[in-house]
Structures are given as structure tokens and as C-alpha cells.
Design a protein around this motif. Structure first.
Motif, PDB file in Angstrom:
ATOM      1  N   ILE A   1       0.835  -1.197   0.000  1.00 52.61           N
ATOM      2  CA  ILE A   1       0.000   0.000   0.000  1.00 52.61           C
ATOM      3  C   ILE A   1       0.868   1.244   0.000  1.00 52.61           C
ATOM      4  N   ALA A   2       1.851   1.285   0.895  1.00 55.13           N
ATOM      5  CA  ALA A   2       2.693   2.471   1.041  1.00 55.13           C
ATOM      6  C   ALA A   2       3.491   2.776  -0.211  1.00 55.13           C
ATOM      7  N   ASN A   3       3.836   1.745  -0.990  1.00 53.48           N
ATOM      8  CA  ASN A   3       4.662   1.941  -2.181  1.00 53.48           C
ATOM      9  C   ASN A   3       3.864   1.945  -3.480  1.00 53.48           C
ATOM     10  N   ASP A   4       2.538   1.865  -3.390  1.00 51.52           N
ATOM     11  CA  ASP A   4       1.728   1.899  -4.600  1.00 51.52           C
ATOM     12  C   ASP A   4       1.635   3.337  -5.117  1.00 51.52           C
ATOM     13  N   PRO A   5       1.846   3.570  -6.427  1.00 43.37           N
ATOM     14  CA  PRO A   5       1.801   4.936  -6.965  1.00 43.37           C
ATOM     15  C   PRO A   5       0.489   5.664  -6.682  1.00 43.37           C
ATOM     16  N   SER A   6      -0.607   4.921  -6.591  1.00 45.67           N
ATOM     17  CA  SER A   6      -1.905   5.564  -6.385  1.00 45.67           C
ATOM     18  C   SER A   6      -2.076   6.115  -4.975  1.00 45.67           C
ATOM     19  N   THR A   7      -1.200   5.710  -4.043  1.00 45.63           N
ATOM     20  CA  THR A   7      -1.321   6.185  -2.666  1.00 45.63           C
ATOM     21  C   THR A   7      -0.127   7.050  -2.246  1.00 45.63           C
ATOM     22  N   THR A   8       0.672   7.478  -3.211  1.00 43.08           N
ATOM     23  CA  THR A   8       1.862   8.271  -2.893  1.00 43.08           C
ATOM     24  C   THR A   8       1.503   9.493  -2.056  1.00 43.08           C
ATOM     25  N   GLY A   9       2.210   9.645  -0.945  1.00 44.14           N
ATOM     26  CA  GLY A   9       2.024  10.804  -0.087  1.00 44.14           C
ATOM     27  C   GLY A   9       0.847  10.726   0.861  1.00 44.14           C
ATOM     28  N   GLN A  10       0.059   9.645   0.794  1.00 43.80           N
ATOM     29  CA  GLN A  10      -1.132   9.550   1.643  1.00 43.80           C
ATOM     30  C   GLN A  10      -0.868   8.874   2.982  1.00 43.80           C
ATOM     31  N   PHE A  11       0.184   8.062   3.059  1.00 36.16           N
ATOM     32  CA  PHE A  11       0.402   7.256   4.252  1.00 36.16           C
ATOM     33  C   PHE A  11       1.871   7.245   4.658  1.00 36.16           C
ATOM     34  N   GLU A  12       2.108   6.859   5.903  1.00 29.54           N
ATOM     35  CA  GLU A  12       3.454   6.668   6.426  1.00 29.54           C
ATOM     36  C   GLU A  12       3.524   5.312   7.124  1.00 29.54           C
ATOM     37  N   VAL A  13       4.674   4.672   7.031  1.00 25.55           N
ATOM     38  CA  VAL A  13       4.891   3.388   7.688  1.00 25.55           C
ATOM     39  C   VAL A  13       5.525   3.629   9.053  1.00 25.55           C
ATOM     40  N   VAL A  14       4.999   2.960  10.068  1.00 26.76           N
ATOM     41  CA  VAL A  14       5.570   3.001  11.412  1.00 26.76           C
ATOM     42  C   VAL A  14       6.049   1.592  11.759  1.00 26.76           C
ATOM     43  N   VAL A  15       7.316   1.470  12.082  1.00 25.34           N
ATOM     44  CA  VAL A  15       7.880   0.172  12.454  1.00 25.34           C
ATOM     45  C   VAL A  15       7.919   0.080  13.974  1.00 25.34           C
ATOM     46  N   PRO A  16       7.195  -0.860  14.567  1.00 26.13           N
ATOM     47  CA  PRO A  16       7.179  -0.978  16.030  1.00 26.13           C
ATOM     48  C   PRO A  16       8.500  -1.521  16.568  1.00 26.13           C
ATOM     49  N   SER A  17       8.602  -1.568  17.886  1.00 21.40           N
ATOM     50  CA  SER A  17       9.849  -1.993  18.521  1.00 21.40           C
ATOM     51  C   SER A  17      10.167  -3.455  18.274  1.00 21.40           C
ATOM     52  N   ASP A  18       9.140  -4.284  18.113  1.00 21.91           N
ATOM     53  CA  ASP A  18       9.381  -5.703  17.876  1.00 21.91           C
ATOM     54  C   ASP A  18       8.170  -6.323  17.183  1.00 21.91           C
ATOM     55  N   SER A  19       8.354  -7.531  16.684  1.00 21.28           N
ATOM     56  CA  SER A  19       7.268  -8.249  16.008  1.00 21.28           C
ATOM     57  C   SER A  19       7.560  -9.739  16.018  1.00 21.28           C
ATOM     58  N   ILE A  20       6.497 -10.504  16.022  1.00 20.64           N
ATOM     59  CA  ILE A  20       6.625 -11.939  15.824  1.00 20.64           C
ATOM     60  C   ILE A  20       7.033 -12.218  14.382  1.00 20.64           C
TER      61      ILE A  20
END
Length: 358
Positions: free
Chosen positions: A246-265
């Protein structure tokens, strides 16, 4: 063969069908495989069942396999993949759905098929890495500017933050997200010096805050559609590959930001040939070639392009810039086994049911 569709088109179509998705329906395709040794020029069909966030992956991997198989054997094959919640796919296959290959989001779901007598209980041993060609993780997607200042897991429990995710009652993919939420709270409590019992209580309290207020959909794609097309909520938390697409799709450019949490399974996704069905269709050899193709250099390359973490260390290193550094832990670090987890967390009246007061 699954036709190639841009992510923005898929999301638009999914938005139009949101009521159906919310009712628990999933896309289906009826497939009847032609037997081996059929008349010259006849295309043999291979039926694959997968979970929701793999749609774009199989739009690329299936044609690549078809080309490779034609070049290798001189025979034509048409791979058709349908998508839906992993748990439902497993139950449907066990109940008689005509599927030659199961590419699901948790090994417990493949075990459901094995218990129905359709493949051996030792299915994990037939392919490298326990039959897991790639992994994923849990990350967050927020709107441009991050208006609610979501930085990590703790923000999901804030009452003013509206979060979206798939329903853990519905499929394996959603259960990974839930377990990552629970395990994060355990890890945090342990780091603060709390006992095992205190850490479990902290995990229960935190996960309850997150899931009692979260907006849930039967599948990850439904949550993504609501977040994007309907602009509902403040944060979408789910599988890394879905969120990065979603974040890298041209149709959504500039609409969203990715947040990477401290940890993940570490989300481990298995696949297996459904022996009894593939044998009945006369496509066992093709099915075995198809699952092995996932572990080939070409298959691993396609997997990595779609923001999954490939099994191949060489391919993973080549695509390292696509995935931000993230502290990962394994299922076995915090949980015993899937049958126990299913009973403790997802069974009738278990932890998840107790959390869902609303």
C-alpha cells in the motif's frame, strides 16, 4: 490463471464489495483439473488456495511458474488461485473443496487438512525450512503526517486512536497479529522485571485494550480497504507485505506513512501439496513442482519483490533495503504450540472472547 491487477484497482473493487467481505465472503474460482496425459494442446489446471494478502504475489508467481514449466517439460499448465481467510480455506479443503495446493498463513491450518487425511502429518519435512518459503512481520500504517503520533505498540491502546486489523476468529493471518500484540506486552513486562504471572496479566490487559476498541474485518484485505478507500481509522496494523504494498503503490503516494514498532513476531507461512486431491486430479507431479518453485531463485526473487522476507539468505540480502530493521522473535519464544494457543486464545470463551466486551 490469476490475472494481473494493480493494487489500486484491487482496492477499489474490494471497496465496492466491502459489505460482502464483512459478511465473511471471499473470492472463489471453480477449477476442474485435466488429468495427466490429456490430449495434446489441452491445458492442465492446478487449483491453489491461499490467504488474502498474497493476491499480488500470485499474480506474478503463477505466470512465472507456468512459463518455467512449459520450458522445462513442454507442457502447458494453468494455475488458478483463490483467496480467503486462511482458517476458512483450511476448513473448506478438509470438507471437500477441490484444491491441489494449500498456501496458507499458519501451519495449524495445514494440519487441519492433514487431519482430514488429505496429506501426511509429516508434510513439513517435504520442503526446505519446514515448508516455509518466506516470512513476514507486523508493522503499522498511519495517515500522512501521523496526526495521532502513533510510534509503537502502546499507542494502539490509547482510547483516542482508532485502529483496524483482521479478526483473529476468522483466519490464521489475523491470529499472528494478535499473538504479536500479546507477546510484545509479555516481552515489555519481562524487561521491566515482572514475574511470569505478572507478565501474562500485563499482556491480557494490554491486548484487551487494543482488541476491545479495534475495528475488525474477516480478512486483512477488508481492513486495508476500509482504511484506504473509506478513510476509516487512524492506524492499520497488520502484515508487513500488505502494508508496504500500500505504502509503495503509486496511487497512494504521499497519503500514508509506515511506522515500524519496537518488535514483532516472525510470521511463518507454509505451503503443501494436498496429496489426495492432486492425485485424484492427476496433477501430483505438477503440484510438487509448483511448491518447489517457491524455493527456487526465481520464486524467491518474486517473493521478495512483494515485500516478503524470503527463505534464501542471498535473495534477502539483495532486497534488504525494502524492509526496515525490526527486532523479530519466533512463535516458540513465547508460545508452546498452535493447538494450545488455539484453545487458550481463540476457542469459545477463551482469551479473545473475554476481551470483546463491545
Amino acid at each position: 490463471m490469476t490475472k494481473r491487477t494493480p493494487l489500486r484497482t484491487t482496492l477499489a473493487l474490494a471497496s465496492a464489495a466491502l459489505l460482502l467481505i464483512s459478511a465473511g465472503c471471499e473470492e472463489k474460482k471453480t477449477t476442474t483439473a485435466a488429468p495427466e496425459g490429456s490430449a495434446p494442446g489441452q491445458v492442465t489446471k492446478l487449483a491453489v488456495a491461499s490467504y488474502d494478502p498474497t493476491r499480488e504475489l500470485y499474480q506474478e508467481l503463477n505466470p512465472a511458474f507456468e512459463r518455467w514449466y512449459k520450458q522445462t517439460t513442454g507442457k502447458d499448465v494453468d494455475v488458478e488461485t483463490d483467496h480467503g481467510p486462511s482458517g476458512k480455506q483450511a476448513r473448506d479443503i478438509a470438507a471437500g473443496k477441490e484444491t491441489d495446493v494449500a498456501a496458507l498463513s499458519v501451519d495449524f491450518d495445514v494440519d487441519t487438512i492433514a487431519k482430514a487425511g488429505l496429506l501426511p502429518a509429516s508434510w513439513r519435512e517435504r520442503l526446505p525450512n519446514g515448508s516455509v518459503p518466506y516470512t513476514s512481520a507486523v508493522i503499522f500504517l498511519v495517515r500522512a503526517g501521523n496526526p495521532k503520533q502513533v510510534k509503537g505498540w502502546e499507542d494502539l491502546a490509547r482510547p483516542e486512536v482508532v485502529s483496524l486489523c483482521p479478526d483473529p476468529k476468522t483466519g490464521g493471518g489475523a491470529r499472528w497479529i494478535y499473538l504479536s500484540t500479546w507477546a510484545h506486552a509479555v516481552r515489555k513486562a519481562k524487561a521491566e522485571g515482572k514475574t511470569d504471572a505478572e507478565a501474562e496479566a500485563a499482556a491480557r490487559e494490554f491486548t484487551t485494550k487494543v482488541y476491545d476498541d479495534a475495528l475488525l474485518d474477516p480478512a486483512m484485505r477488508g481492513s486495508s480497504t476500509r482504511f484506504i478507500a473509506q478513510r476509516t481509522g487512524d492506524v492499520l496494523f497488520g502484515w508487513e507485505n500488505e502494508i508496504l504494498q500500500i505504502a509503495n503503490d503509486p496511487s497512494t503516494t504521499g497519503q500514508f506513512e509506515v511506522v515500524v514498532p519496537s518488535d514483532s513476531i516472525t510470521i511463518e507461512v507454509p505451503l503443501a501439496v494436498v496429496d489426495k486431491v492432486a492425485e485424484r486430479h492427476g496433477v501430483k507431479e505438477i503440484a510438487e513442482a509448483y511448491v518447489k518453485f517457491h524455493f527456487s531463485d526465481e520464486g524467491q526473487e518474486l517473493i521478495a519483490r512483494r515485500y516478503n522476507r524470503p527463505y534464501s539468505e542471498a535473495i534477502a540480502k539483495k532486497h534488504a533495503e525494502k524492509l526496515r530493521p525490526l527486532t523479530l522473535f519466533r512463535f516458540k519464544d513465547h508460545f508452546s504450540d498452535w493447538p494450545t494457543v488455539m484453545n487458550v486464545h481463540f476457542g469459545q470463551g477463551a482469551e479473545l472472547d473475554k476481551m470483546r466486551k463491545k
